[in-house]
Design a protein around this motif. Structure first.
Motif, short mmCIF file in Angstrom:
data_model
loop_
_atom_site.label_atom_id
_atom_site.label_comp_id
_atom_site.label_asym_id
_atom_site.label_seq_id
_atom_site.Cartn_x
_atom_site.Cartn_y
_atom_site.Cartn_z
N THR A 44 43.11 28.03 42.77
CA THR A 44 42.28 29.06 42.15
C THR A 44 42.25 28.90 40.63
O THR A 44 41.20 28.98 40.00
CB THR A 44 42.81 30.46 42.51
OG1 THR A 44 42.80 30.61 43.93
CG2 THR A 44 41.95 31.56 41.89
N LYS A 51 36.57 32.63 30.24
CA LYS A 51 36.46 33.76 31.16
C LYS A 51 37.60 34.70 30.83
O LYS A 51 38.64 34.29 30.32
CB LYS A 51 36.57 33.30 32.62
CG LYS A 51 35.48 32.31 33.04
CD LYS A 51 35.78 31.73 34.41
CE LYS A 51 34.75 30.66 34.78
NZ LYS A 51 35.10 30.00 36.06
N HIS A 80 35.46 37.10 38.99
CA HIS A 80 35.46 36.94 40.45
C HIS A 80 36.61 37.66 41.11
O HIS A 80 36.87 37.47 42.29
CB HIS A 80 35.51 35.44 40.80
CG HIS A 80 34.36 34.65 40.25
ND1 HIS A 80 34.42 33.98 39.06
CD2 HIS A 80 33.10 34.47 40.74
CE1 HIS A 80 33.26 33.38 38.83
NE2 HIS A 80 32.44 33.66 39.82
N SER A 81 37.32 38.47 40.34
CA SER A 81 38.47 39.22 40.86
C SER A 81 39.51 38.31 41.50
O SER A 81 40.18 38.69 42.47
CB SER A 81 38.02 40.29 41.87
OG SER A 81 37.15 41.22 41.24
N SER A 82 39.62 37.09 40.99
CA SER A 82 40.61 36.14 41.51
C SER A 82 41.99 36.53 41.01
O SER A 82 42.20 36.70 39.82
CB SER A 82 40.27 34.72 41.05
OG SER A 82 38.99 34.34 41.50
N VAL A 83 42.92 36.66 41.93
CA VAL A 83 44.28 37.06 41.59
C VAL A 83 45.24 35.93 41.92
O VAL A 83 45.21 35.38 43.02
CB VAL A 83 44.70 38.34 42.34
CG1 VAL A 83 46.15 38.69 42.02
CG2 VAL A 83 43.78 39.50 41.97
N CYS A 101 39.11 27.94 37.97
CA CYS A 101 38.69 28.66 36.76
C CYS A 101 38.57 27.71 35.58
O CYS A 101 37.61 27.77 34.80
CB CYS A 101 39.71 29.74 36.42
SG CYS A 101 39.81 31.10 37.61
N GLN A 160 44.77 37.55 36.62
CA GLN A 160 43.52 37.94 37.27
C GLN A 160 42.34 37.49 36.44
O GLN A 160 42.23 37.79 35.26
CB GLN A 160 43.45 39.45 37.48
CG GLN A 160 42.19 39.87 38.24
CD GLN A 160 42.24 41.31 38.71
OE1 GLN A 160 43.20 42.02 38.45
NE2 GLN A 160 41.22 41.75 39.41
N GLU A 161 41.46 36.72 37.10
CA GLU A 161 40.20 36.30 36.47
C GLU A 161 39.17 37.35 36.83
O GLU A 161 38.83 37.55 37.98
CB GLU A 161 39.80 34.91 36.98
CG GLU A 161 38.69 34.24 36.18
CD GLU A 161 37.32 34.57 36.74
OE1 GLU A 161 36.54 35.25 36.03
OE2 GLU A 161 37.03 34.16 37.88
N GLN A 162 38.69 38.09 35.81
CA GLN A 162 37.94 39.31 36.03
C GLN A 162 36.59 39.10 36.71
O GLN A 162 36.18 39.88 37.57
CB GLN A 162 37.73 40.03 34.69
CG GLN A 162 39.01 40.57 34.08
CD GLN A 162 39.64 41.64 34.95
OE1 GLN A 162 39.03 42.65 35.25
NE2 GLN A 162 40.87 41.41 35.37
N GLU A 211 43.39 38.37 32.65
CA GLU A 211 44.41 39.38 32.37
C GLU A 211 45.72 38.95 33.01
O GLU A 211 45.72 38.32 34.07
CB GLU A 211 44.00 40.75 32.90
CG GLU A 211 42.83 41.37 32.14
CD GLU A 211 42.54 42.79 32.59
OE1 GLU A 211 43.16 43.23 33.58
OE2 GLU A 211 41.69 43.44 31.95
N THR A 246 51.26 38.35 37.31
CA THR A 246 50.00 38.27 38.04
C THR A 246 48.89 37.96 37.06
O THR A 246 48.74 38.65 36.05
CB THR A 246 49.69 39.60 38.77
OG1 THR A 246 50.73 39.88 39.70
CG2 THR A 246 48.37 39.50 39.52
#
Length: 219
Positions: A96, A42, A189-192, A100, A185-187, A45, A183
């Motif tokens: 979280t 996945k 699901h917008s998981s931060v 992932c 971020q898994e794009q 970023e 930070t």
């Protein structure tokens, strides 16, 4: 009698030094994000909100205080320089990140005993290898120093206890820390997830580190 010691605190530490450390952090973040994306299949970023130098006690306060419960990934650094590299995550952000990696919607970590799961420990060690290893690789590439990371150790504890124990058991002379707030971020699901790297070089490694980076130090 005057003590002859070198730490990040008693050096004339200027903007050029911090710029060099930021560049290492940026390269490490890019490498980490790429490697982690391949692992979880996945897009991940990684951004760096801040990079700063602080005393160890100040660093602990900066990232939540000594009583904050965190999941710690710790590597020891050997070779031309020595020290410790921590990556710290809150319990919720660990959940979280594991979701992932393990492709599960829910990881049961309400209890602090969740690290007893071999699957979870293995997953976190792999994450530690990727995230911390990417930073050390960036440092080694820019300095041509020979750096040898240990296998990552994983634990969950209050921040003050976990950082102190990780340093004292190796007997390093350490007073200052490079704090890299990041930070992830898994794009899809917008998981931060917010994490903190702490690079804590042994005082005796400060001089050779900056010499290898080509940045003069004036004590």
């Amino acid at each position: 009698m005057t003590k002859n010691k070198t730490s990040l605190d008693n050096l004339k530490f200027g903007a050029i030094h911090l710029d060099v450390l930021k560049e290492i952090a940026n390269i490490g973040a890019a490498n980490s994000a790429t490697a982690l994306s391949h692992l979880v299949r996945k897009r991940i970023e990684m951004r760096l909100p801040s990079v700063k130098i602080a005393g160890i006690n100040e660093a602990v306060e900066e990232i939540g205080g000594p009583e904050r419960v965190v999941v710690q990934l710790l590597l020891q650094i050997k070779g031309d320089i020595q020290g410790s590299l921590f990556f710290l995550l809150s319990v919720d952000d660990t959940k979280t990140l594991l979701g992932c990696l393990l492709d599960e919607s829910s990881i049961e970590i309400e209890s602090l005993k969740f690290l007893q799961s071999e699957l979870v420990r293995s997953a976190l060690c792999e994450i530690g290898n990727i995230l911390c290893g990417a930073y050390l690789t960036a440092l080694a590439d820019l300095t041509t120093l020979h750096l040898y990371p240990s296998l990552p150790a994983v634990c969950i504890d209050m921040l003050g206890a976990t950082v102190t124990s990780g340093l004292l058991e190796k007997g390093y002379q350490m007073e200052s820390v490079l704090i890299i707030e990041t930070t992830l971020q898994e794009q899809a699901h917008s998981s931060v997830m917010k994490g903190s790297f702490l690079l804590i070089p042994d005082n005796r490694s400060i001089q050779p580190l900056f010499q290898a980076l080509g940045v003069p130090l004036h004590e």
